[in-house]
Design a protein around this motif. Structure first.
Motif, PDB file in Angstrom:
ATOM      1  N   ALA A   1      20.776  10.681  58.277  1.00  0.00           N
ATOM      2  CA  ALA A   1      22.136  10.307  57.600  1.00  0.00           C
ATOM      3  C   ALA A   1      22.662  11.721  57.269  1.00  0.00           C
ATOM      4  N   LEU A   2      22.077  12.981  57.232  1.00  0.00           N
ATOM      5  CA  LEU A   2      22.596  14.234  57.270  1.00  0.00           C
ATOM      6  C   LEU A   2      23.294  14.526  58.551  1.00  0.00           C
ATOM      7  N   GLY A   3      22.824  13.976  59.706  1.00  0.00           N
ATOM      8  CA  GLY A   3      23.540  14.355  60.939  1.00  0.00           C
ATOM      9  C   GLY A   3      24.640  13.372  61.320  1.00  0.00           C
ATOM     10  N   ASN A   4      24.707  12.365  60.773  1.00  0.00           N
ATOM     11  CA  ASN A   4      25.919  11.679  60.793  1.00  0.00           C
ATOM     12  C   ASN A   4      27.102  12.092  59.846  1.00  0.00           C
ATOM     13  N   VAL A   5      26.529  12.654  58.565  1.00  0.00           N
ATOM     14  CA  VAL A   5      27.396  13.386  57.700  1.00  0.00           C
ATOM     15  C   VAL A   5      28.133  14.636  58.475  1.00  0.00           C
ATOM     16  N   VAL A   6      27.434  15.268  59.089  1.00  0.00           N
ATOM     17  CA  VAL A   6      27.928  16.471  59.724  1.00  0.00           C
ATOM     18  C   VAL A   6      29.018  16.227  60.949  1.00  0.00           C
ATOM     19  N   ASP A   7      28.737  14.932  61.496  1.00  0.00           N
ATOM     20  CA  ASP A   7      29.790  14.356  62.363  1.00  0.00           C
ATOM     21  C   ASP A   7      31.023  14.280  61.586  1.00  0.00           C
ATOM     22  N   ARG A   8      30.879  13.438  60.449  1.00  0.00           N
ATOM     23  CA  ARG A   8      32.253  13.059  59.798  1.00  0.00           C
ATOM     24  C   ARG A   8      32.784  14.420  59.320  1.00  0.00           C
ATOM     25  N   VAL A   9      32.096  15.328  58.854  1.00  0.00           N
ATOM     26  CA  VAL A   9      32.736  16.498  58.382  1.00  0.00           C
ATOM     27  C   VAL A   9      33.407  17.381  59.450  1.00  0.00           C
ATOM     28  N   LEU A  10      32.846  17.488  60.701  1.00  0.00           N
ATOM     29  CA  LEU A  10      33.208  18.372  61.762  1.00  0.00           C
ATOM     30  C   LEU A  10      34.372  17.410  62.580  1.00  0.00           C
ATOM     31  N   TYR A  11      34.101  16.073  62.935  1.00  0.00           N
ATOM     32  CA  TYR A  11      35.272  15.752  63.548  1.00  0.00           C
ATOM     33  C   TYR A  11      35.933  14.553  62.838  1.00  0.00           C
ATOM     34  N   GLY A  12      35.705  14.024  61.775  1.00  0.00           N
ATOM     35  CA  GLY A  12      36.260  13.005  61.097  1.00  0.00           C
ATOM     36  C   GLY A  12      35.713  11.691  61.198  1.00  0.00           C
ATOM     37  N   PHE A  13      34.685  11.607  62.131  1.00  0.00           N
ATOM     38  CA  PHE A  13      34.136  10.342  62.719  1.00  0.00           C
ATOM     39  C   PHE A  13      32.691  10.506  63.082  1.00  0.00           C
ATOM     40  N   VAL A  14      31.881   9.440  63.401  1.00  0.00           N
ATOM     41  CA  VAL A  14      30.395   9.907  63.993  1.00  0.00           C
ATOM     42  C   VAL A  14      30.457   9.730  65.594  1.00  0.00           C
TER      43      VAL A  14
ATOM     44  N   VAL B   1      22.738   2.539  78.662  1.00  0.00           N
ATOM     45  CA  VAL B   1      24.083   3.305  79.258  1.00  0.00           C
ATOM     46  C   VAL B   1      24.582   4.263  78.326  1.00  0.00           C
ATOM     47  N   PHE B   2      25.053   5.327  78.678  1.00  0.00           N
ATOM     48  CA  PHE B   2      25.567   6.467  77.693  1.00  0.00           C
ATOM     49  C   PHE B   2      27.036   5.873  77.899  1.00  0.00           C
ATOM     50  N   LYS B   3      27.584   5.784  76.661  1.00  0.00           N
ATOM     51  CA  LYS B   3      28.954   5.374  76.574  1.00  0.00           C
ATOM     52  C   LYS B   3      29.629   6.190  75.498  1.00  0.00           C
ATOM     53  N   TYR B   4      30.889   6.698  75.551  1.00  0.00           N
ATOM     54  CA  TYR B   4      31.340   7.546  74.326  1.00  0.00           C
ATOM     55  C   TYR B   4      31.994   6.670  73.372  1.00  0.00           C
ATOM     56  N   GLY B   5      31.576   6.814  72.062  1.00  0.00           N
ATOM     57  CA  GLY B   5      32.256   6.225  70.933  1.00  0.00           C
ATOM     58  C   GLY B   5      32.399   7.016  69.842  1.00  0.00           C
ATOM     59  N   GLU B   6      33.689   6.659  69.088  1.00  0.00           N
ATOM     60  CA  GLU B   6      33.894   7.260  67.854  1.00  0.00           C
ATOM     61  C   GLU B   6      33.976   6.327  66.585  1.00  0.00           C
ATOM     62  N   ASN B   7      32.828   6.407  66.064  1.00  0.00           N
ATOM     63  CA  ASN B   7      32.759   5.540  64.742  1.00  0.00           C
ATOM     64  C   ASN B   7      33.493   6.069  63.650  1.00  0.00           C
ATOM     65  N   ARG B   8      34.414   5.338  62.990  1.00  0.00           N
ATOM     66  CA  ARG B   8      35.112   5.800  61.268  1.00  0.00           C
ATOM     67  C   ARG B   8      34.642   4.972  60.703  1.00  0.00           C
ATOM     68  N   GLY B   9      33.545   3.942  60.775  1.00  0.00           N
ATOM     69  CA  GLY B   9      33.155   3.152  59.807  1.00  0.00           C
ATOM     70  C   GLY B   9      31.795   3.368  59.775  1.00  0.00           C
ATOM     71  N   ILE B  10      30.914   2.069  59.410  1.00  0.00           N
ATOM     72  CA  ILE B  10      29.555   2.204  59.377  1.00  0.00           C
ATOM     73  C   ILE B  10      29.060   1.547  60.463  1.00  0.00           C
ATOM     74  N   ASN B  11      27.871   1.072  60.541  1.00  0.00           N
ATOM     75  CA  ASN B  11      27.110   0.604  61.613  1.00  0.00           C
ATOM     76  C   ASN B  11      27.920  -0.606  62.225  1.00  0.00           C
ATOM     77  N   PHE B  12      27.863  -0.446  63.681  1.00  0.00           N
ATOM     78  CA  PHE B  12      28.619  -1.571  64.378  1.00  0.00           C
ATOM     79  C   PHE B  12      30.042  -1.374  64.091  1.00  0.00           C
ATOM     80  N   GLY B  13      30.426  -0.318  63.800  1.00  0.00           N
ATOM     81  CA  GLY B  13      32.013  -0.174  63.768  1.00  0.00           C
ATOM     82  C   GLY B  13      32.517  -0.742  62.496  1.00  0.00           C
ATOM     83  N   LEU B  14      31.844  -1.606  61.746  1.00  0.00           N
ATOM     84  CA  LEU B  14      32.245  -2.200  60.408  1.00  0.00           C
ATOM     85  C   LEU B  14      33.084  -1.071  59.496  1.00  0.00           C
ATOM     86  N   PHE B  15      33.876  -1.708  58.810  1.00  0.00           N
ATOM     87  CA  PHE B  15      34.718  -1.055  58.046  1.00  0.00           C
ATOM     88  C   PHE B  15      35.418   0.131  58.715  1.00  0.00           C
TER      89      PHE B  15
END
Length: 156
Positions: free
Chosen positions: A103-116, A43-57
């Protein structure tokens, strides 16, 4: 050019991740509601991850955001340096490229949006998984496992 396998794998992982996020989030507009692909398996579900895997931290601070960017970049550089100092097989170079590109794909998200941006949710067998992830996470995991499995060292 021995490291072309790493370069191409990293570029492919990065582009596949970023294109998939763009399509699912901005074209399919998953933020407006879940999209059943093969329910409940996928299922596609929208998520904004500001931590690491599984929303930790999870944290909303700018310091945490930039710390996670720094850690991701340091790990990417560390993997690259390690591969350059060893005699990696082509398969190891591909695995390293997957890890770095993800890793760089997730870095770009954090730079552009503030989250993955996350959008993949998988559940099975009566277990309802609340977590979402993205293809960068898949590439990071597959690359890391591949580096361990295909490290080229003979067992002692």
């Amino acid at each position: 050019m021995r490291y072309r396998f790493l370069l191409w794998a990293a570029l492919a992982a990065f582009l596949i991740d970023q294109i998939s996020k763009y399509l699912v989030v901005h074209v399919l507009r998953v933020a407006e509601g879940n999209i059943d692909i093969l329910p409940p398996l996928l299922v596609f579900k929208y998520g904004e991850n500001r931590g690491i895997n599984f929303g930790l931290f999870q944290g909303n601070s700018e310091a945490a955001r930039w710390m996670l960017i720094g850690i991701s970049l340091a790990i990417s550089v560390g993997v690259l340096v390690w591969l350059m100092r060893t005699a990696p097989t082509k398969l190891m170079l591909v695995c390293g490229g997957l890890l770095i590109g993800g890793a760089l794909g997730n870095v770009v998200d954090r730079v552009l949006y503030g989250f993955v941006l996350d959008f993949l949710n998988m559940s099975c067998c009566g277990i309802n998984n609340p977590f979402v992830f993205n293809l960068a996470d898949v590439f990071i995991f597959a690359g890391a496992i591949g580096l361990v499995v295909f490290d080229g060292k003979k067992p002692s």
